[in-house]
Design a protein around this motif. Structure first.
Motif, short mmCIF file in Angstrom:
data_model
loop_
_atom_site.label_atom_id
_atom_site.label_comp_id
_atom_site.label_asym_id
_atom_site.label_seq_id
_atom_site.Cartn_x
_atom_site.Cartn_y
_atom_site.Cartn_z
N LYS A 8 0.83 -1.19 0.00
CA LYS A 8 0.00 0.00 0.00
C LYS A 8 0.87 1.25 0.00
O LYS A 8 1.83 1.35 0.76
CB LYS A 8 -0.93 0.00 1.21
N ARG A 9 0.53 2.16 -0.88
CA ARG A 9 1.26 3.42 -0.98
C ARG A 9 0.30 4.58 -0.81
O ARG A 9 -0.91 4.44 -0.96
CB ARG A 9 1.94 3.51 -2.35
N LYS A 10 0.84 5.73 -0.52
CA LYS A 10 0.01 6.92 -0.47
C LYS A 10 -0.53 7.20 -1.86
O LYS A 10 0.08 6.85 -2.88
CB LYS A 10 0.82 8.12 0.04
N LYS A 11 -1.69 7.86 -1.90
CA LYS A 11 -2.36 8.13 -3.17
C LYS A 11 -2.30 9.63 -3.47
O LYS A 11 -2.55 10.46 -2.59
CB LYS A 11 -3.82 7.68 -3.11
N ILE A 12 -2.01 9.95 -4.71
CA ILE A 12 -2.01 11.33 -5.16
C ILE A 12 -2.87 11.44 -6.42
O ILE A 12 -2.76 10.61 -7.32
CB ILE A 12 -0.57 11.85 -5.42
N GLU A 13 -3.74 12.41 -6.43
CA GLU A 13 -4.68 12.60 -7.54
C GLU A 13 -4.36 13.92 -8.24
O GLU A 13 -4.18 14.95 -7.59
CB GLU A 13 -6.10 12.63 -6.98
N PHE A 14 -4.30 13.87 -9.57
CA PHE A 14 -4.04 15.06 -10.37
C PHE A 14 -5.28 15.39 -11.18
O PHE A 14 -5.79 14.54 -11.92
CB PHE A 14 -2.85 14.83 -11.30
N VAL A 15 -5.76 16.61 -11.05
CA VAL A 15 -6.93 17.07 -11.80
C VAL A 15 -6.45 18.19 -12.71
O VAL A 15 -5.96 19.22 -12.24
CB VAL A 15 -8.03 17.60 -10.85
N HIS A 52 -11.58 5.25 -2.76
CA HIS A 52 -10.37 5.82 -3.37
C HIS A 52 -10.09 7.20 -2.77
O HIS A 52 -10.18 8.21 -3.46
CB HIS A 52 -10.52 5.94 -4.88
N VAL A 53 -9.78 7.23 -1.49
CA VAL A 53 -9.52 8.51 -0.84
C VAL A 53 -8.04 8.88 -1.02
O VAL A 53 -7.16 8.17 -0.51
CB VAL A 53 -9.87 8.45 0.67
N PRO A 54 -7.74 9.96 -1.72
CA PRO A 54 -6.33 10.32 -1.93
C PRO A 54 -5.74 11.02 -0.71
O PRO A 54 -6.46 11.60 0.11
CB PRO A 54 -6.40 11.28 -3.13
N ASP A 55 -4.42 10.94 -0.60
CA ASP A 55 -3.72 11.71 0.43
C ASP A 55 -3.45 13.13 -0.05
O ASP A 55 -3.40 14.06 0.76
CB ASP A 55 -2.39 11.02 0.76
N TYR A 56 -3.27 13.28 -1.36
CA TYR A 56 -3.01 14.59 -1.95
C TYR A 56 -3.85 14.75 -3.21
O TYR A 56 -4.05 13.79 -3.96
CB TYR A 56 -1.53 14.75 -2.33
N ILE A 57 -4.33 15.96 -3.44
CA ILE A 57 -5.02 16.30 -4.68
C ILE A 57 -4.32 17.53 -5.26
O ILE A 57 -4.23 18.58 -4.60
CB ILE A 57 -6.51 16.62 -4.45
N VAL A 58 -3.83 17.41 -6.48
CA VAL A 58 -3.16 18.51 -7.16
C VAL A 58 -4.07 19.00 -8.28
O VAL A 58 -4.39 18.24 -9.20
CB VAL A 58 -1.80 18.07 -7.74
N ILE A 59 -4.49 20.24 -8.21
CA ILE A 59 -5.32 20.84 -9.25
C ILE A 59 -4.42 21.69 -10.14
O ILE A 59 -3.71 22.57 -9.65
CB ILE A 59 -6.41 21.76 -8.67
N ASN A 60 -4.43 21.43 -11.43
CA ASN A 60 -3.75 22.34 -12.37
C ASN A 60 -4.78 22.75 -13.43
O ASN A 60 -4.78 22.28 -14.56
CB ASN A 60 -2.54 21.69 -13.02
N LEU A 61 -5.68 23.62 -13.02
CA LEU A 61 -6.72 24.16 -13.89
C LEU A 61 -6.65 25.68 -13.86
O LEU A 61 -6.30 26.27 -12.83
CB LEU A 61 -8.10 23.70 -13.44
N GLY A 62 -7.00 26.30 -14.96
CA GLY A 62 -6.98 27.75 -15.05
C GLY A 62 -6.34 28.27 -16.32
O GLY A 62 -6.55 29.41 -16.72
N THR A 63 -5.57 27.41 -17.00
CA THR A 63 -4.93 27.84 -18.26
C THR A 63 -5.98 28.09 -19.33
O THR A 63 -5.98 29.16 -19.98
CB THR A 63 -3.92 26.78 -18.72
#
Length: 324
Positions: free
Chosen positions: A114-121, A218-229
């Motif tokens: 098991k590893r930490k989960k990171i989600e990219f939006v 599917h609960v992530p530890d981190y969520i990275v949002i890269n929206l706005g461009t």
């Protein structure tokens, strides 16, 4: 998206079904400096990963609506974990696994520790749009989009985390009136794959709702949002710039609320922007500060990507970041 299977035997193939996408290509016209357009089909690329190798053993193109691909073959039985991951973003053609053809046994797949989960939006930057070519004037081809080598996927591997990627080229946070895209991320995020369900209407009962994503599983530890461009582009095309900027603020605040509603208080949220354009970055930081003050949420921060150069090896297709 993709699948993984543990296999013991001499031969394994997979049968796929594909609904190709379509794209309008600009081609030279009959006279100098003139251009015409023609419609072409787009087909998806997949990567084949063997055992614990972090890079694909081979890549293959699904260029027929019904096709089978050999995943493994040997003279003597061998035991392997085989993963197939789609490298082309989901908005470009629809693909699905139909069946396996095997000489051997399909065993229950056991994931690694098991590893930490990171989600990219994100948008095309997170998709890897045109990242395997050079030249800003170059058009987009699915053969030159590699999501596995996009910034989010690379970061997940470097951090030894399990990555999830929710990204569509051209997407904005919310839908602007002048946008050709029929969705904003707000309309897509709650669902498993609304894009595909709209492309394959026979797969769903129109009297029921879209398939909701299993957030509890599917609960992530981190969520990275890269929206706005793309939102910045929509603001620039608006007849009322200030009103469009305020619309973006409303959408971004709503999306932060949505992330907390569906994912709970556990994930650290990172509100990023870049590396192409930073027009809305100050507005993002202001919205984040307001959201933190309104809710008391302290697990949110902002991050600005390093600016890419719009020439040389930095620039991939349509002035998107290359892998380099």
């Amino acid at each position: 998206s993709g699948f993984a299977v543990t296999f013991q035997g001499t031969f394994l193939a997979a049968r796929f079904r594909v609904i190709p996408g379509t794209v309008m290509r600009r081609i030279p016209g009959e006279t100098p400096q003139s251009f015409a357009t023609r419609e072409e089909k787009e087909w998806p690329w997949l990567g084949l990963f063997m055992d614990d190798d972090p890079m694909p053993a081979k890549r293959f193109l699904l260029d027929q609506e019904d096709t089978s691909v050999v995943l493994f073959e040997s003279d003597e039985p061998e035991l392997h974990t085989i993963k197939v991951i789609r490298l082309t973003e989901c908005a470009r053609a629809v693909s699905g696994l139909v069946s396996f053809i095997a000489e051997g046994d399909l065993l229950k797949y056991k994931s690694s520790e098991k590893r930490k989960k990171i989600e990219f939006v994100g948008d095309s930057i997170t998709c890897g749009f045109g990242n395997e070519t050079y030249g800003g004037e170059r058009d987009f081809y699915t053969s030159e989009e590699n999501g596995w080598m996009a910034c989010g996927a690379i970061a997940a591997r470097k951090l030894q985390m399990e990555g999830d990627y929710i990204c569509v080229s051209g997407i904005t946070v919310g839908r602007f009136p002048q946008a050709l895209m029929p969705y904003g991320m707000i309309e897509l995020y709650p669902y498993t794959d609304r894009l595909t369900q709209d492309r394959v209407p026979e797969s769903m009962d129109r009297e029921t709702s879209y398939e909701c994503w299993d957030f509890k599983g599917h609960v992530p530890d981190y969520i990275v949002i890269n929206l706005g461009t793309n939102d910045g582009t929509m603001v620039g095309r608006s007849e009322d710039i200030l009103a469009a900027e305020r619309m973006f603020d409303t959408y971004y605040y709503k999306f932060l609320s949505m992330l907390r509603q569906y994912n709970g208080s556990k994930p650290q949220i990172i509100c990023a922007l870049g590396c192409i354009d930073y027009y809305l970055y100050d507005r993002i930081t202001a919205v984040v500060q307001r959201f933190m003050q309104d809710t008391g949420d302290q697990k949110i921060c902002c991050f600005k990507y390093t600016k890419m150069l719009m020439s040389g090896q930095d620039a991939g297709a349509c002035y998107h970041p290359s892998i380099d």
